[in-house]
Scaffold this active site. Structure first.
Site, PDB file in Angstrom:
ATOM      1  N   LYS A 146       0.838  -1.199   0.000  1.00 22.12           N
ATOM      2  CA  LYS A 146       0.000   0.000   0.000  1.00 22.12           C
ATOM      3  C   LYS A 146       0.875   1.252   0.000  1.00 22.12           C
ATOM      4  O   LYS A 146       0.693   2.160  -0.783  1.00 22.12           O
ATOM      5  CB  LYS A 146      -0.918  -0.024   1.227  1.00 22.12           C
ATOM      6  CG  LYS A 146      -1.818   1.171   1.344  1.00 22.12           C
ATOM      7  CD  LYS A 146      -2.764   1.067   2.525  1.00 22.12           C
ATOM      8  CE  LYS A 146      -3.478   2.403   2.714  1.00 22.12           C
ATOM      9  NZ  LYS A 146      -4.371   2.424   3.859  1.00 22.12           N
ATOM     10  N   GLU A 173      10.468  -4.608   4.627  1.00 23.45           N
ATOM     11  CA  GLU A 173      10.569  -6.010   4.207  1.00 23.45           C
ATOM     12  C   GLU A 173      10.276  -6.151   2.716  1.00 23.45           C
ATOM     13  O   GLU A 173      11.003  -6.824   1.968  1.00 23.45           O
ATOM     14  CB  GLU A 173       9.573  -6.872   4.990  1.00 23.45           C
ATOM     15  CG  GLU A 173       9.866  -7.004   6.467  1.00 23.45           C
ATOM     16  CD  GLU A 173       9.187  -5.922   7.315  1.00 23.45           C
ATOM     17  OE1 GLU A 173       8.875  -4.836   6.766  1.00 23.45           O
ATOM     18  OE2 GLU A 173       8.989  -6.154   8.512  1.00 23.45           O
ATOM     19  N   GLY A 213      -4.833  -1.693   5.015  1.00 23.92           N
ATOM     20  CA  GLY A 213      -4.008  -2.814   4.552  1.00 23.92           C
ATOM     21  C   GLY A 213      -4.662  -4.160   4.792  1.00 23.92           C
ATOM     22  O   GLY A 213      -4.732  -5.017   3.907  1.00 23.92           O
ATOM     23  N   ARG A 214      -5.191  -4.358   6.010  1.00 20.93           N
ATOM     24  CA  ARG A 214      -5.772  -5.679   6.333  1.00 20.93           C
ATOM     25  C   ARG A 214      -7.168  -5.847   5.750  1.00 20.93           C
ATOM     26  O   ARG A 214      -7.795  -6.887   5.938  1.00 20.93           O
ATOM     27  CB  ARG A 214      -5.752  -5.894   7.848  1.00 20.93           C
ATOM     28  CG  ARG A 214      -6.404  -4.783   8.647  1.00 20.93           C
ATOM     29  CD  ARG A 214      -6.055  -4.877  10.124  1.00 20.93           C
ATOM     30  NE  ARG A 214      -6.522  -3.709  10.880  1.00 20.93           N
ATOM     31  CZ  ARG A 214      -5.847  -2.565  10.988  1.00 20.93           C
ATOM     32  NH1 ARG A 214      -4.684  -2.421  10.389  1.00 20.93           N
ATOM     33  NH2 ARG A 214      -6.326  -1.570  11.699  1.00 20.93           N
ATOM     34  N   GLU A 241      -4.782  -6.630  14.707  1.00 26.04           N
ATOM     35  CA  GLU A 241      -4.276  -5.307  14.316  1.00 26.04           C
ATOM     36  C   GLU A 241      -5.408  -4.283  14.391  1.00 26.04           C
ATOM     37  O   GLU A 241      -5.167  -3.097  14.572  1.00 26.04           O
ATOM     38  CB  GLU A 241      -3.661  -5.356  12.901  1.00 26.04           C
ATOM     39  CG  GLU A 241      -2.726  -4.198  12.626  1.00 26.04           C
ATOM     40  CD  GLU A 241      -1.854  -4.387  11.381  1.00 26.04           C
ATOM     41  OE1 GLU A 241      -0.703  -4.827  11.500  1.00 26.04           O
ATOM     42  OE2 GLU A 241      -2.343  -4.081  10.283  1.00 26.04           O
ATOM     43  N   HIS A 248      -5.511 -33.031  17.400  1.00 28.71           N
ATOM     44  CA  HIS A 248      -4.401 -33.854  17.877  1.00 28.71           C
ATOM     45  C   HIS A 248      -3.255 -32.998  18.398  1.00 28.71           C
ATOM     46  O   HIS A 248      -2.133 -33.485  18.541  1.00 28.71           O
ATOM     47  CB  HIS A 248      -3.925 -34.778  16.749  1.00 28.71           C
ATOM     48  CG  HIS A 248      -4.993 -35.763  16.355  1.00 28.71           C
ATOM     49  ND1 HIS A 248      -5.129 -36.984  16.948  1.00 28.71           N
ATOM     50  CD2 HIS A 248      -6.013 -35.661  15.460  1.00 28.71           C
ATOM     51  CE1 HIS A 248      -6.170 -37.619  16.417  1.00 28.71           C
ATOM     52  NE2 HIS A 248      -6.733 -36.833  15.511  1.00 28.71           N
ATOM     53  N   LYS A 305       9.277  -0.563  14.098  1.00 25.32           N
ATOM     54  CA  LYS A 305       9.800  -0.231  12.755  1.00 25.32           C
ATOM     55  C   LYS A 305      10.867   0.855  12.865  1.00 25.32           C
ATOM     56  O   LYS A 305      11.930   0.776  12.240  1.00 25.32           O
ATOM     57  CB  LYS A 305       8.679   0.312  11.855  1.00 25.32           C
ATOM     58  CG  LYS A 305       7.723  -0.713  11.319  1.00 25.32           C
ATOM     59  CD  LYS A 305       6.784  -0.021  10.303  1.00 25.32           C
ATOM     60  CE  LYS A 305       5.581  -0.873   9.984  1.00 25.32           C
ATOM     61  NZ  LYS A 305       4.572  -0.187   9.187  1.00 25.32           N
TER      62      LYS A 305
HETATM   63  O1  F6P Z   1       2.029  -4.243   9.906  1.00 22.01           O
HETATM   64  C1  F6P Z   1       1.774  -2.914   9.637  1.00 22.01           C
HETATM   65  C2  F6P Z   1       1.285  -2.709   8.237  1.00 22.01           C
HETATM   66  O2  F6P Z   1       1.173  -1.344   8.037  1.00 22.01           O
HETATM   67  C3  F6P Z   1      -0.035  -3.421   7.956  1.00 22.01           C
HETATM   68  O3  F6P Z   1      -1.139  -2.741   8.392  1.00 22.01           O
HETATM   69  C4  F6P Z   1       0.037  -3.577   6.482  1.00 22.01           C
HETATM   70  O4  F6P Z   1      -0.890  -4.505   6.028  1.00 22.01           O
HETATM   71  C5  F6P Z   1       1.473  -4.004   6.318  1.00 22.01           C
HETATM   72  O5  F6P Z   1       2.184  -3.226   7.270  1.00 22.01           O
HETATM   73  C6  F6P Z   1       2.048  -3.830   4.953  1.00 22.01           C
HETATM   74  O6  F6P Z   1       2.016  -2.502   4.541  1.00 22.01           O
HETATM   75  P1  F6P Z   1       2.206  -2.102   3.036  1.00 22.01           P
HETATM   76  O7  F6P Z   1       1.119  -2.722   2.235  1.00 22.01           O
HETATM   77  O8  F6P Z   1       2.164  -0.610   3.009  1.00 22.01           O
HETATM   78  O9  F6P Z   1       3.554  -2.621   2.582  1.00 22.01           O
END
Ligand code: F6P
Length: 545
Positions: free
Chosen positions: A207, A213, A268-269, A354, A385, A510
């Protein structure tokens, strides 16, 4: 401002009622109301909910719905659907429901109908997906692309990977999908090890297009691709982006023509039904993806219009509040009896935790009541199990949702004399029966179990469960199921008067990681100004890496 939940008359009444309800047992409730199993059910968007195996009377349900009304759940629901900026800490509307609105719907944000924008992107995605799926979109060396690697994390990963796994049955054979999320180099390495770059499409899903990452994995994926194709021009044929940040996408080197956008009013979620679902569309095709969206929309309409008494997300949300706030339950298990839903609990962890892992109210006060529970689970029967022992006989109260389907997508005729699917579903029904009704000491002794062993074999029962049944796992049912939980989370956040749509709690880590990165790879010993534990850990890592 709607009332804080614990300032309402319903909350006080529920507290008193909970005292009386200490003696409420599910077996007793069934004894006095033998039709309870037919009566305490509701249906919507193709999903059947049996909530009869809960520690609730009709009075409990009335009070829980009073609490929903007194805390303004209906007004807040209307505000969300209307595009009001209910994500107050970020000044944003919350309109994932617009992502699945039909083409002729109108949803206004800042004076603009966003539905045509949504469908423009869907149409572009569909055109692209058709090209890739048909082999008309060629890679840099002229080969069709048959591998798809989605790079993203959190909402840009969990929704797509969950939905892809859930809909594998409907996926185009011959396409290989991989989902890379962890910044641990192992993830990208192992997921690309057997792929030919010349046949691989990389979707960078983010987003913000700033997530550490994802950006690291995207850079390394580009290096991996260019090591084989040896020409920067290859990126345009093999990389597409999904983001709200066109500028950052361009800076990364992806052609804006290969970017699929979405909007800041999609959290995002809550984004897997936006362009973030491109990998899912590539797998199941545009028609399958539209069916998924139709399922979401079915549940949106149910949530928006069904009376609270028969409203699935409201019922699930308020039952969760009953245990969370009046029985001290700390967690909630989601147990899908379908292997295709293996990633559903992990997806729900982000969706729920979240969203509702907050302790500050909308007006900035510290809450004086519990908010979101720990969400966990894994597919049955495997969980049986592993951890069901604790659910049956442990000291903790763990309300559970059991999810099952009446028809299987993979009928195997005989396993131990009965079709596999009957074996599977027998376990759903048996588990909820055992959890509710248990087995008394008298029953155990009557079976001839020696008196000293008998206590170990007693099941107290009275352990609450919901059962969600659908006919068949289809894209449409999946959409309805996901939206059911989205709206359940909404209902709970509305009652707790928290903002379910920001996630400031992920920021501090972060920022600190950003400071530590240069300390880890500085050539000379950096001056460390952390606490003694963090300093020592960094020194040890530097000395031994
Ligand atoms: O974990 C924090 C967060 O901002 C989530 O809400 C989001 O889904 C994720 O990082 C990834 O963010 P982006 O889509 O901006 O890379």
């Amino acid at each position: 401002m709607p009332a804080l939940p614990n300032n309402t008359a319903a909350w006080t009444a529920l507290e008193n009622h909970a005292q009386d309800a200490q003696n409420l047992s599910i077996p007793h409730l069934f004894q006095v109301d033998p039709q309870r199993g037919d009566r305490l059910t509701a249906e919507g968007a193709g999903l059947y909910l049996d909530y009869s195996k809960n520690r609730v009377t009709d009075d409990t349900l009335t009070l829980l719905l009073d609490l929903a009304r007194e805390t303004g759940v209906e007004a807040k629901r209307a505000a969300m659907f209307a595009g009001e900026k209910i994500n107050v800490t970020e000044g944003r509307a919350v309109l994932h429901t617009a992502l699945r609105a039909p083409r002729d719907a109108t949803v206004m944000v800042d004076g603009r109908n966003v539905v045509p924008d949504v469908h423009d992107v869907l149409d572009r995605m569909a055109a692209f997906a058709e090209q890739v799926r048909s082999g008309r979109w060629l890679g840099f060396t002229g080969k069709p692309l048959k591998n798809i690697v989605n790079i993203g994390i959190g909402g840009s990963d969990l929704g797509p990977v969950m939905a892809y796994e859930a809909l594998r049955h409907y996926a185009q054979k011959g396409l290989t999908l991989r989902f890379v999320s962890n910044v641990d180099g192992t993830d990208l390495t192992e997921k690309t090890r057997d792929l030919d770059p010349a046949e691989t499409l990389v979707i960078v899903s983010s987003k913000t297009f700033t997530t550490q990452e994802t950006m690291a994995n995207a850079q390394s994926a580009r290096t991996w691709l260019l090591a084989a194709l040896e020409d920067d021009a290859a990126v345009a044929r093999h990389f597409v982006a999904v983001s709200t940040n066109a500028e950052a996408v361009q800076i990364f080197g992806i052609d804006p023509a290969n970017m699929f956008g979405f909007w800041d009013w999609v959290g995002g979620r809550y984004s897997m039904d936006s362009a973030i679902g491109l990998s899912v569309m590539l797998a199941v095709g545009p028609d399958g993806f539209r069916e998924l969206l139709a399922g979401f929309h079915d549940m949106d309409e149910h949530f928006r219009t069904a009376p609270l008494e028969r409203n699935l997300p409201v019922l699930l949300g308020m039952l969760g509040i009953w245990y969370n706030n009046f029985h001290d339950a700390q967690s909630h298990a989601v147990l899908p009896y379908d292997q295709y839903l293996a990633y559903f609990p992990a997806y729900l962890q982000q969706l729920d935790m979240e969203s509702n892992g907050k302790h500050i109210t909308l007006d900035g006060q510290t809450v004086t009541y519990q908010t979101g529970p720990v969400i966990w689970g894994q597919p049955g029967t495997n969980g049986q199990h592993a951890f069901y022992q604790l659910i049956h006989q442990g000291t903790k109260l763990i309300p559970c949702d059991f999810i099952g389907f009446c028809q299987t997508l993979n009928p195997l005729p005989l396993g131990n004399g009965a079709p596999h699917h009957d074996l599977l579903m027998a376990n759903v029904f048996a588990q909820t029966e055992a959890l509710a009704f248990g087995k008394t000491l008298e029953q155990v002794l009557a079976e001839g179990v020696p008196a000293d062993l008998a206590p170990h074999r007693v099941f107290d029962g009275n352990r609450p469960t919901n059962t969600i049944l659908a006919d068949r796992l289809t894209p449409r049912t999946l959409g309805a199921l996901i939206a059911l939980y989205e709206h359940k989370v909404f209902v709970q956040g509305a009652v707790w008067n928290i903002n379910s749509f920001d996630q400031w709690g992920v920021e501090l880590g972060k920022v600190l990681a950003g400071k530590i990165v240069p300390e880890l790879h500085a050539e000379s010993e950096p001056e460390l100004k952390h606490d003694s534990s963090t300093n020592a850990l960094i020194r040890r890592y530097r000395a031994r890496r």
